[in-house]
Design a protein around this motif. Structure first.
Motif, PDB file in Angstrom:
ATOM      1  N   PRO A  38      -6.103  -7.985  75.558  1.00 51.08           N
ATOM      2  CA  PRO A  38      -5.285  -8.208  74.367  1.00 51.08           C
ATOM      3  C   PRO A  38      -3.847  -7.763  74.612  1.00 51.08           C
ATOM      4  CG  PRO A  38      -6.601  -6.246  74.070  1.00 51.08           C
ATOM      5  CD  PRO A  38      -7.046  -6.858  75.372  1.00 51.08           C
ATOM      6  N   SER A  39      -2.949  -8.250  73.792  1.00 52.66           N
ATOM      7  CA  SER A  39      -1.549  -7.845  73.883  1.00 52.66           C
ATOM      8  C   SER A  39      -1.017  -7.633  72.476  1.00 52.66           C
ATOM      9  CB  SER A  39      -0.715  -8.914  74.606  1.00 52.66           C
ATOM     10  OG  SER A  39      -0.673 -10.107  73.853  1.00 52.66           O
ATOM     11  N   GLY A  40       0.034  -6.842  72.357  1.00 47.38           N
ATOM     12  CA  GLY A  40       0.636  -6.621  71.055  1.00 47.38           C
ATOM     13  C   GLY A  40      -0.194  -5.684  70.189  1.00 47.38           C
ATOM     14  N   LYS A  41      -0.013  -5.820  68.885  1.00 50.80           N
ATOM     15  CA  LYS A  41      -0.699  -4.951  67.944  1.00 50.80           C
ATOM     16  C   LYS A  41      -2.134  -5.429  67.716  1.00 50.80           C
ATOM     17  CE  LYS A  41       3.593  -3.814  65.532  1.00 50.80           C
ATOM     18  NZ  LYS A  41       4.313  -3.828  64.236  1.00 50.80           N
ATOM     19  N   PRO A  42      -3.048  -4.519  67.319  1.00 54.88           N
ATOM     20  CA  PRO A  42      -4.453  -4.918  67.084  1.00 54.88           C
ATOM     21  C   PRO A  42      -4.608  -5.668  65.761  1.00 54.88           C
ATOM     22  CG  PRO A  42      -4.161  -2.606  66.599  1.00 54.88           C
ATOM     23  CD  PRO A  42      -2.850  -3.080  67.140  1.00 54.88           C
ATOM     24  N   ASP A  43      -4.172  -6.948  65.741  1.00 58.47           N
ATOM     25  CA  ASP A  43      -4.236  -7.745  64.514  1.00 58.47           C
ATOM     26  C   ASP A  43      -5.676  -8.125  64.195  1.00 58.47           C
ATOM     27  OD1 ASP A  43      -1.333  -7.923  64.184  1.00 58.47           O
ATOM     28  OD2 ASP A  43      -1.401  -9.156  66.006  1.00 58.47           O
ATOM     29  N   ARG A  44      -5.856  -8.568  62.925  1.00 54.30           N
ATOM     30  CA  ARG A  44      -7.158  -9.095  62.501  1.00 54.30           C
ATOM     31  C   ARG A  44      -7.083 -10.616  62.534  1.00 54.30           C
ATOM     32  NH1 ARG A  44     -10.352  -5.265  59.837  1.00 54.30           N
ATOM     33  NH2 ARG A  44     -11.934  -6.888  59.920  1.00 54.30           N
ATOM     34  N   ALA A  45      -6.594 -11.206  61.448  1.00 57.63           N
ATOM     35  CA  ALA A  45      -6.465 -12.671  61.398  1.00 57.63           C
ATOM     36  C   ALA A  45      -5.330 -13.101  62.338  1.00 57.63           C
ATOM     37  CB  ALA A  45      -6.179 -13.114  59.973  1.00 57.63           C
ATOM     38  N   TRP A  46      -5.602 -14.176  63.082  1.00 62.12           N
ATOM     39  CA  TRP A  46      -4.608 -14.619  64.090  1.00 62.12           C
ATOM     40  C   TRP A  46      -4.662 -16.127  64.216  1.00 62.12           C
ATOM     41  CZ3 TRP A  46      -3.774 -17.036  68.739  1.00 62.12           C
ATOM     42  CH2 TRP A  46      -2.630 -16.647  69.486  1.00 62.12           C
ATOM     43  N   LEU A  47      -3.493 -16.760  64.267  1.00 62.89           N
ATOM     44  CA  LEU A  47      -3.396 -18.219  64.400  1.00 62.89           C
ATOM     45  C   LEU A  47      -2.260 -18.534  65.371  1.00 62.89           C
ATOM     46  CD1 LEU A  47      -4.039 -21.151  63.598  1.00 62.89           C
ATOM     47  CD2 LEU A  47      -2.541 -20.837  61.599  1.00 62.89           C
ATOM     48  N   GLY A  48      -2.592 -19.261  66.419  1.00 61.63           N
ATOM     49  CA  GLY A  48      -1.589 -19.611  67.434  1.00 61.63           C
ATOM     50  C   GLY A  48      -1.599 -21.096  67.722  1.00 61.63           C
ATOM     51  N   ALA A  49      -0.415 -21.705  67.724  1.00 63.58           N
ATOM     52  CA  ALA A  49      -0.287 -23.145  68.009  1.00 63.58           C
ATOM     53  C   ALA A  49       0.737 -23.338  69.134  1.00 63.58           C
ATOM     54  CB  ALA A  49       0.157 -23.896  66.764  1.00 63.58           C
TER      55      ALA A  49
ATOM     56  N   VAL B 226       4.763 -20.691  72.231  1.00 62.93           N
ATOM     57  CA  VAL B 226       3.654 -20.533  71.281  1.00 62.93           C
ATOM     58  C   VAL B 226       4.208 -19.998  69.960  1.00 62.93           C
ATOM     59  CG1 VAL B 226       1.455 -19.368  70.840  1.00 62.93           C
ATOM     60  CG2 VAL B 226       2.055 -20.033  73.180  1.00 62.93           C
ATOM     61  N   MET B 227       3.730 -20.574  68.858  1.00 63.26           N
ATOM     62  CA  MET B 227       4.080 -20.050  67.536  1.00 63.26           C
ATOM     63  C   MET B 227       2.843 -19.356  66.957  1.00 63.26           C
ATOM     64  SD  MET B 227       6.029 -21.953  64.407  1.00 63.26           S
ATOM     65  CE  MET B 227       4.632 -22.726  63.631  1.00 63.26           C
ATOM     66  N   VAL B 228       3.030 -18.128  66.462  1.00 66.09           N
ATOM     67  CA  VAL B 228       1.887 -17.293  66.042  1.00 66.09           C
ATOM     68  C   VAL B 228       2.089 -16.770  64.624  1.00 66.09           C
ATOM     69  CG1 VAL B 228       0.633 -15.148  66.499  1.00 66.09           C
ATOM     70  CG2 VAL B 228       1.387 -16.582  68.411  1.00 66.09           C
ATOM     71  N   ALA B 229       1.010 -16.787  63.850  1.00 67.65           N
ATOM     72  CA  ALA B 229       0.969 -16.090  62.557  1.00 67.65           C
ATOM     73  C   ALA B 229      -0.206 -15.124  62.616  1.00 67.65           C
ATOM     74  CB  ALA B 229       0.800 -17.079  61.406  1.00 67.65           C
ATOM     75  N   CYS B 230      -0.008 -13.907  62.155  1.00 63.95           N
ATOM     76  CA  CYS B 230      -1.087 -12.921  62.250  1.00 63.95           C
ATOM     77  C   CYS B 230      -0.956 -11.886  61.125  1.00 63.95           C
ATOM     78  CB  CYS B 230      -1.066 -12.227  63.612  1.00 63.95           C
ATOM     79  SG  CYS B 230       0.508 -11.442  63.995  1.00 63.95           S
ATOM     80  N   SER B 231      -2.050 -11.195  60.878  1.00 65.14           N
ATOM     81  CA  SER B 231      -2.065 -10.180  59.826  1.00 65.14           C
ATOM     82  C   SER B 231      -3.039  -9.084  60.190  1.00 65.14           C
ATOM     83  CB  SER B 231      -2.468 -10.809  58.489  1.00 65.14           C
ATOM     84  OG  SER B 231      -2.567  -9.809  57.497  1.00 65.14           O
ATOM     85  N   GLN B 232      -2.688  -7.864  59.784  1.00 68.87           N
ATOM     86  CA  GLN B 232      -3.582  -6.731  60.007  1.00 68.87           C
ATOM     87  C   GLN B 232      -4.430  -6.405  58.756  1.00 68.87           C
ATOM     88  OE1 GLN B 232      -0.618  -3.832  61.223  1.00 68.87           O
ATOM     89  NE2 GLN B 232      -1.201  -4.102  63.396  1.00 68.87           N
ATOM     90  N   LYS B 233      -4.196  -7.171  57.709  1.00 70.02           N
ATOM     91  CA  LYS B 233      -4.958  -6.934  56.481  1.00 70.02           C
ATOM     92  C   LYS B 233      -6.358  -7.528  56.628  1.00 70.02           C
ATOM     93  CE  LYS B 233      -0.739  -7.048  53.706  1.00 70.02           C
ATOM     94  NZ  LYS B 233      -0.030  -7.731  52.592  1.00 70.02           N
ATOM     95  N   PRO B 234      -7.399  -6.772  56.295  1.00 76.43           N
ATOM     96  CA  PRO B 234      -8.783  -7.249  56.509  1.00 76.43           C
ATOM     97  C   PRO B 234      -9.183  -8.402  55.604  1.00 76.43           C
ATOM     98  CG  PRO B 234      -8.763  -5.138  55.388  1.00 76.43           C
ATOM     99  CD  PRO B 234      -7.358  -5.392  55.786  1.00 76.43           C
ATOM    100  N   ASN B 235      -8.497  -8.583  54.472  1.00 80.26           N
ATOM    101  CA  ASN B 235      -8.899  -9.632  53.546  1.00 80.26           C
ATOM    102  C   ASN B 235      -8.185 -10.961  53.785  1.00 80.26           C
ATOM    103  OD1 ASN B 235      -6.440  -8.555  52.789  1.00 80.26           O
ATOM    104  ND2 ASN B 235      -6.776  -8.877  50.603  1.00 80.26           N
ATOM    105  N   VAL B 236      -7.307 -11.013  54.819  1.00 77.67           N
ATOM    106  CA  VAL B 236      -6.567 -12.236  55.092  1.00 77.67           C
ATOM    107  C   VAL B 236      -7.383 -13.126  56.023  1.00 77.67           C
ATOM    108  CG1 VAL B 236      -4.488 -13.220  56.145  1.00 77.67           C
ATOM    109  CG2 VAL B 236      -4.319 -11.172  54.716  1.00 77.67           C
TER     110      VAL B 236
END
Length: 484
Positions: free
Chosen positions: A57-68, A79-89
């Protein structure tokens, strides 16, 4: 692309745009997976997805992750990435479709901007090359041209340092002529065997050599980086070709932006090098022509001076001594002599030594008064018979040579001719085989032509004097007899 690594163009967190200076390899994290496969990745847990794929892994320990992937001209440029560390996302399929569409527009915008920047940079480079071409053509001073070439190459490529090496045709080595940067003049004068090192490879292979990490390249000589303030990282070396010949190598070191040089840089430096090589060759030809002209003027001035001195005297012995002195001075010969073609009372033809320097007097004395040097003997006799200049760089290998003084290695014999007839010979010897250069031989040959006139005039004057003396003696004898 130059380093096969990913880095943030920018990073948005909590509504704030950041520019972290972080770089990671393409085999790290899910961004590397998207970059390598060109496929979209959507996951609810980033760390679990990395573990499932067997990647670091790289970067922060995210939960939800989307990469295009950012696709442009069938190539993945980022690469364009959207990510969140919130468990409900959670990212839905609709989010993914929207995100992929935005990524496509983004990639298109990036590509258009890159193309525009590339065209602007190319136009600027062409303009710079044109300006440099005019600048190089404005000078024919070889040292000034070499300095302009290196400094403008460094400026054009945004490099920290640069050097120019030219071929030494005598040794076949490349010699550092100009070097700018932290190492300065430390490199100037150093020799590099053609085919050795990075510069030697560019020369012998006649192609650009791109080195991303010089410290890991076996061809790099680390001793160049003697100063602790300068470390060679990347190198671009190109051959300089002019009129079908490779005349040297131009190299630039360390791009100031930290990136290694790439093929675009090589193409740009090659275009610049084509102009530079022609400018260098023109300056060298001009310098050679100018030096040849200057040498010719000096030669004519010296010959004029010698003519005045020789023709100022009709004393035969003095003219001979003066001629030999100038011949040895011009060539730097160790020993020398001048002999004139003479015919004895019995009709035997040979050489009478008129002046000599450096030879044993007891050896030469008989040939100055009683004896004649046979025309069949030695290189001097051959020169008189053949009527042509003879240069023997190794007298030990020539059976015609006759040693008069020990340790002589080379001999130059030049016929003295007057109206297509040989009237004498100049013989010069030296212990240094390389002393008699072609230029010195040509000069002494022309000098002998000028000296022949003075020698012939002095000899004719001597003959007239002898005739007058004989006439005076005859008249005196007749008058004495008549008185009896």
């Amino acid at each position: 692309p130059d380093r096969d690594a990913l880095t943030y163009a920018f990073y948005v967190e909590d509504g704030e745009r950041l520019y972290p200076d972080t770089r990671w390899s393409l085999d790290t994290g899910l961004t590397g997976q998207v970059m390598g496969t060109g496929a979209v990745i959507r996951t609810e847990d980033y760390l679990k997805e990395c573990a499932a794929r067997g990647i670091e892994p790289s970067g922060k320990p995210d939960r939800a992750w989307l990469g295009a992937p950012l696709m442009a001209s069938d190539q993945t440029i980022g690469v364009m990435v959207a990510c969140s560390q919130k468990p409900n996302v959670r990212f839905s399929p609709e989010d993914e479709r929207f995100f992929v569409a935005v990524a496509a527009f983004t990639a298109s915008a990036i590509e258009r901007r890159r193309l525009q920047e590339h065209l602007e940079a190319h136009a600027q480079q062409l303009n710079t090359l044109n300006e440099i071409g005019h600048l190089l053509a404005s000078s024919l001073d070889i040292n000034e041209v070499l300095d302009l070439v290196v400094r403008n190459a460094v400026k054009l490529l945004g490099a920290e340092a640069g050097s120019l090496l030219l071929l030494d045709e005598d040794s076949g080595d490349l010699i550092f002529r100009i070097s700018c940067g932290p190492l300065g003049n430390e490199l100037v004068g150093r020799k590099v065997p053609a085919g050795k090192g990075i510069a030697g490879a560019a020369f012998s292979e006649n192609r650009p050599i791109l080195i991303a990490d010089a410290q890991r390249d076996q061809r790099w000589y680390a001793g160049v980086d003697r100063s602790g303030d300068f470390v060679t990282r990347s190198i671009l070396a190109i051959p300089l070709n002019a009129r079908g010949n490779t005349i040297g190598v131009l190299e630039v070191i360390n791009a100031k932006d930290g990136h290694p040089f790439n093929q675009r840089d090589a193409d740009l430096l090659l275009a610049f090098g084509a102009q530079a090589a022609i400018a260098i060759e023109n300056a060298r030809l001009f310098t050679m022509t100018d030096q040849a002209l200057q040498a010719r003027v000096e030669e004519l001035t010296m010959l004029q001076h010698i003519d005045r001195m020789l023709n100022a005297s009709l004393d035969y012995a003095e003219v001979m001594a003066m001629t030999l002195e100038w011949a040895t001075r011009i060539t730097g010969a160790t020993v020398g002599m001048i002999a004139a073609l003479h015919e004895a009372e019995d009709g035997t033809r040979g050489l009478r030594v008129l002046a000599h320097r450096g030879y044993p007097p007891d050896v030469m004395a008989p040939y100055m008064e009683q004896k004649l040097w046979p025309l069949e003997r030695g290189l001097v006799g051959f020169t008189v018979r053949a009527g042509q200049t003879l240069l023997i760089p190794d007298v030990g290998a020539d059976t015609r040579y006759e040693a008069v003084t020990p340790d002589m290695q080379a001999q130059l014999t030049i016929p003295i001719q007057r109206e297509n007839r040989v009237i004498g010979v100049i013989a010069l010897e030296t212990a240094d085989r390389a002393l008699f250069s072609p230029q010195a031989v040509d000069f002494v040959s022309r000098f002998a032509e000028h000296a022949a006139i003075a020698i012939d005039n002095a000899r004719l004057f001597q003959q007239v004097q002898r005739a007058n003396e004989a006439k005076t003696e005859f008249v005196s004898f007749v008058s004495h007899e008549l008185k009896q």
